[in-house]
Design a protein around this motif. Structure first.
Motif, PDB file in Angstrom:
ATOM      1  N   VAL A   1      78.172 -12.731 -39.008  1.00 22.82           N
ATOM      2  CA  VAL A   1      79.249 -13.034 -38.067  1.00 22.82           C
ATOM      3  C   VAL A   1      79.827 -11.773 -37.427  1.00 22.82           C
ATOM      4  N   ALA A   2      80.148 -10.775 -38.249  1.00 26.81           N
ATOM      5  CA  ALA A   2      80.847  -9.581 -37.747  1.00 26.81           C
ATOM      6  C   ALA A   2      80.119  -8.880 -36.596  1.00 26.81           C
ATOM      7  N   PRO A   3      78.784  -8.702 -36.641  1.00 26.91           N
ATOM      8  CA  PRO A   3      78.126  -8.025 -35.512  1.00 26.91           C
ATOM      9  C   PRO A   3      78.292  -8.767 -34.184  1.00 26.91           C
ATOM     10  N   VAL A   4      78.272 -10.117 -34.243  1.00 22.43           N
ATOM     11  CA  VAL A   4      78.437 -10.895 -33.009  1.00 22.43           C
ATOM     12  C   VAL A   4      79.887 -10.836 -32.538  1.00 22.43           C
TER      13      VAL A   4
ATOM     14  N   PHE B   1      90.220 -13.037 -32.952  1.00 24.43           N
ATOM     15  CA  PHE B   1      89.415 -13.722 -33.963  1.00 24.43           C
ATOM     16  C   PHE B   1      90.206 -13.885 -35.254  1.00 24.43           C
ATOM     17  N   ASP B   2      90.125 -15.070 -35.829  1.00 22.60           N
ATOM     18  CA  ASP B   2      90.733 -15.370 -37.122  1.00 22.60           C
ATOM     19  C   ASP B   2      89.594 -15.714 -38.076  1.00 22.60           C
ATOM     20  N   LEU B   3      89.252 -14.787 -38.969  1.00 28.33           N
ATOM     21  CA  LEU B   3      88.082 -14.927 -39.838  1.00 28.33           C
ATOM     22  C   LEU B   3      88.517 -15.300 -41.243  1.00 28.33           C
ATOM     23  N   HIS B   4      87.991 -16.410 -41.739  1.00 25.98           N
ATOM     24  CA  HIS B   4      88.329 -16.912 -43.076  1.00 25.98           C
ATOM     25  C   HIS B   4      87.118 -16.713 -43.993  1.00 25.98           C
ATOM     26  N   GLU B   5      87.237 -15.815 -44.961  1.00 24.35           N
ATOM     27  CA  GLU B   5      86.132 -15.539 -45.881  1.00 24.35           C
ATOM     28  C   GLU B   5      86.305 -16.416 -47.116  1.00 24.35           C
TER      29      GLU B   5
ATOM     30  N   ALA C   1      86.929 -20.363 -25.599  1.00 22.56           N
ATOM     31  CA  ALA C   1      86.522 -19.123 -26.255  1.00 22.56           C
ATOM     32  C   ALA C   1      85.552 -19.411 -27.398  1.00 22.56           C
ATOM     33  N   ALA C   2      85.831 -20.462 -28.181  1.00 23.51           N
ATOM     34  CA  ALA C   2      84.954 -20.818 -29.291  1.00 23.51           C
ATOM     35  C   ALA C   2      83.597 -21.303 -28.788  1.00 23.51           C
ATOM     36  N   THR C   3      83.599 -22.039 -27.673  1.00 27.84           N
ATOM     37  CA  THR C   3      82.338 -22.510 -27.093  1.00 27.84           C
ATOM     38  C   THR C   3      81.474 -21.334 -26.655  1.00 27.84           C
ATOM     39  N   ALA C   4      82.101 -20.340 -26.007  1.00 26.85           N
ATOM     40  CA  ALA C   4      81.359 -19.162 -25.559  1.00 26.85           C
ATOM     41  C   ALA C   4      80.846 -18.356 -26.744  1.00 26.85           C
ATOM     42  N   PHE C   5      81.685 -18.220 -27.785  1.00 24.62           N
ATOM     43  CA  PHE C   5      81.237 -17.477 -28.966  1.00 24.62           C
ATOM     44  C   PHE C   5      80.091 -18.217 -29.651  1.00 24.62           C
ATOM     45  N   LEU C   6      80.181 -19.539 -29.761  1.00 22.69           N
ATOM     46  CA  LEU C   6      79.122 -20.313 -30.417  1.00 22.69           C
ATOM     47  C   LEU C   6      77.780 -20.096 -29.734  1.00 22.69           C
ATOM     48  N   ALA C   7      77.764 -20.066 -28.410  1.00 24.08           N
ATOM     49  CA  ALA C   7      76.510 -19.837 -27.691  1.00 24.08           C
ATOM     50  C   ALA C   7      75.937 -18.465 -28.032  1.00 24.08           C
ATOM     51  N   ALA C   8      76.792 -17.446 -28.083  1.00 21.97           N
ATOM     52  CA  ALA C   8      76.325 -16.095 -28.431  1.00 21.97           C
ATOM     53  C   ALA C   8      75.854 -16.032 -29.871  1.00 21.97           C
ATOM     54  N   PHE C   9      76.550 -16.725 -30.747  1.00 19.72           N
ATOM     55  CA  PHE C   9      76.212 -16.707 -32.170  1.00 19.72           C
ATOM     56  C   PHE C   9      74.883 -17.416 -32.432  1.00 19.72           C
ATOM     57  N   GLU C  10      74.667 -18.553 -31.774  1.00 16.75           N
ATOM     58  CA  GLU C  10      73.411 -19.276 -31.956  1.00 16.75           C
ATOM     59  C   GLU C  10      72.237 -18.447 -31.445  1.00 16.75           C
TER      60      GLU C  10
END
Length: 310
Positions: free
Chosen positions: A108-111, A124-128, A283-292
């Protein structure tokens, strides 16, 4: 009188903390205010929810059910807040993600870093969390997206396998298996193992493979953290088996990752979770596309004999 959000927040705090005083402190309210809000809620629903005792607060019948509905309501509100905050396109907004610490570190972090470089105003709010906790965060709207190793069958979730990668053996520098660049399961069974706990999908998959092949391994330690396992491996205690996306951490710690050569190659899967029937914020939709796209590029099974850590 209808149920108010203020009543529900007080109720949820008492439910989670099992203590009126601690709930009041968490909400920055007085204890009498929290008690009054909970009493009002009990009148609205026509049901007693809590009983005070010497041990603290006892939960009564129906309390857990109301808490689940409250979390659903708060989840929808949190998702709406994030969605409305991103109406200006990607000029502002928030993306909330839940995943295990090692997935967050390696996948996750690199993306997130690359996405931030292009859209610096997105927060970004990251829950580990554990896999179960990550799933709950997505269900309750505390996270837009979750990354987990077990595919969920919950109809309230949209779950899609987004990554498939081989499993690797991790050995210390100078280990007899390191020079070969690959190993078979029967080779791995001859050495002591640092095992992940059974809550990890990779551990359950490994146990099933060993059972199918009639093999057993000697465990010298169990842990809930891959980085802890790697530290013990570096100290010469044993070896372990892990998913391929953790190879970069092995390299950082001076360890060797060996392809497991037994055919057919066993693949480890990761799934992306989101709430079914709910629109993601822009924002989440755009991030999801980059992450996939990132996961698609990583999830190519390594050919037999490939022990590269690049």
């Amino acid at each position: 009188m209808g149920i108010t959000l203020r009543q529900l927040r007080a109720f949820c705090a008492v439910y989670e903390l099992k203590n009126f005083t601690h709930a009041a402190e968490a909400l920055n309210l007085t204890q009498s205010t929290v008690s009054k809000l909970c009493s009002e809620l009990e009148k609205s629903v026509g049901l007693a929810l809590f009983e005070r005792s010497a041990r603290g607060v006892e939960l009564l019948e129906g309390t857990a059910e109301l808490y689940a509905y409250a979390q659903e309501a708060f989840g929808s509100l949190r998702a709406a807040e994030r969605s409305l905050s991103s109406l200006a396109g990607l000029e502002r907004g928030e993306v909330s993600i839940a995943a295990s610490p090692i997935m967050m570190h390696t996948l996750v972090a690199p993306v997130v870093a690359r996405f931030h470089a292009r859209h610096p105003n997105i927060v970004f709010d990251l829950h580990e969390l554990t896999g179960d906790e990550a799933t709950e965060h997505v269900l309750h709207g505390k996270a837009d997206l979750g990354l987990v190793a077990v595919e969920s069958q919950d109809p309230r979730l949209d779950c899609r396998v987004a990554y498939r990668g081989p499993m690797y053996a991790v050995v210390p520098a100078g280990h007899p298996l390191a020079a070969a660049g690959q190993a078979r399961w029967r080779d791995l069974a001859r050495y002591p193992h640092i095992l992940l706990r059974g809550t990890y999908a990779v551990r359950r998959k490994m146990d099933q493979i060993l059972l199918d092949q009639g093999l057993t391994v000697r465990s010298v330690a169990q842990t809930g953290s891959l980085t802890t396992a790697f530290a013990m491996i570096r100290g010469g205690m044993g070896i372990t088996v892990m998913p391929s996306y953790v190879r970069s951490v092995c390299e950082e710690m001076g360890l060797h990752a060996l392809c497991i050569a037994d055919p057919p190659q066993v693949l480890h899967e990761l799934s992306i979770l989101r709430r079914a029937g709910h629109l993601l914020p822009r924002a989440a939709t755009a991030f999801l596309a980059a992450f996939e796209t990132h996961l698609d590029g990583l999830g190519q099974p390594a050919p037999s004999g490939d022990s590269s850590l690049s």
